[in-house]
Design a protein around this motif. Sequence first.
Motif, PDB file in Angstrom:
ATOM      1  N   LEU A 116       0.809  -1.215   0.000  1.00 54.21           N
ATOM      2  CA  LEU A 116       0.000   0.000   0.000  1.00 54.21           C
ATOM      3  C   LEU A 116       0.846   1.270   0.000  1.00 54.21           C
ATOM      4  O   LEU A 116       0.479   2.262  -0.626  1.00 54.21           O
ATOM      5  N   CYS A 132      -5.099   2.784   4.386  1.00 52.61           N
ATOM      6  CA  CYS A 132      -5.566   1.384   4.290  1.00 52.61           C
ATOM      7  C   CYS A 132      -7.090   1.321   4.313  1.00 52.61           C
ATOM      8  O   CYS A 132      -7.704   0.619   3.505  1.00 52.61           O
ATOM      9  N   THR A 135      -8.564   2.807   1.086  1.00 61.50           N
ATOM     10  CA  THR A 135      -8.369   1.890  -0.041  1.00 61.50           C
ATOM     11  C   THR A 135      -9.370   0.746   0.010  1.00 61.50           C
ATOM     12  O   THR A 135      -9.948   0.366  -1.014  1.00 61.50           O
ATOM     13  N   HIS A 138     -12.845   2.115  -0.874  1.00 63.47           N
ATOM     14  CA  HIS A 138     -12.910   2.408  -2.316  1.00 63.47           C
ATOM     15  C   HIS A 138     -13.050   1.120  -3.123  1.00 63.47           C
ATOM     16  O   HIS A 138     -13.875   1.037  -4.031  1.00 63.47           O
ATOM     17  N   TYR A 139     -12.244   0.120  -2.780  1.00 68.23           N
ATOM     18  CA  TYR A 139     -12.299  -1.159  -3.501  1.00 68.23           C
ATOM     19  C   TYR A 139     -13.668  -1.816  -3.336  1.00 68.23           C
ATOM     20  O   TYR A 139     -14.237  -2.329  -4.296  1.00 68.23           O
TER      21      TYR A 139
END
Length: 200
Positions: A116, A132, A135, A138-139
């Motif tokens: 990351l 983290c 991310t 968002h994913y």
Amino acid sequence: MNLAKGALGGGVLAGHVAYMTGGLYPSMCLNVIYGFFMCYSFYTLAMCGQRLCRRCHVASMTYPDIAEASCALFPNPKIARCSFCFRLYVDLITCLDLFGACAAYQLMVAKTIKQLVEGLPRSSIEGQNALCLATAVHYAIKNNPGFTGMVPAHNFEAVIKYTGMAVFSMSTAGVAIPVENNMKDPKKFPFVMFLVVPPP
């Protein structure tokens, strides 16, 4: 909650890798089978622990206590004499399992953080944690993959690898008996276990 944390701890991070390794269909089937097997195993262990507590007139027992008492109460005196050795064996296996899990968690977390933040300027730990979390969110929202493109099945060796990863990801072996020992009403452990750790 401790039982849920044990089942859904850092091992959950390896779940998607396990599915990619084993293939979609074998992984889904084996996931259900392993889930039922683990729940039944912990249920049996907790019920045996409660029965041994009553027979030995103690309030609670640890894993080694259960092992020693079950061996000591065995009808065959040759086996009953080995109860202390069996206790040490269970202690050793438990330590290897828990220390191995800690090492695996540390490696997974270190590898994930490295991926990351690689190429990013140095920032505070709070910034890395926020990165983290952002991310992951968002994913999950934008790039949530479907079943298209997933390999339906792999070879037998891949299924064996999946088994190792899945059992590691789902196991609550380290917390099942301590949670049962610290409950107000240990007889409700089966209900709590099947509520918190349902088969997938």
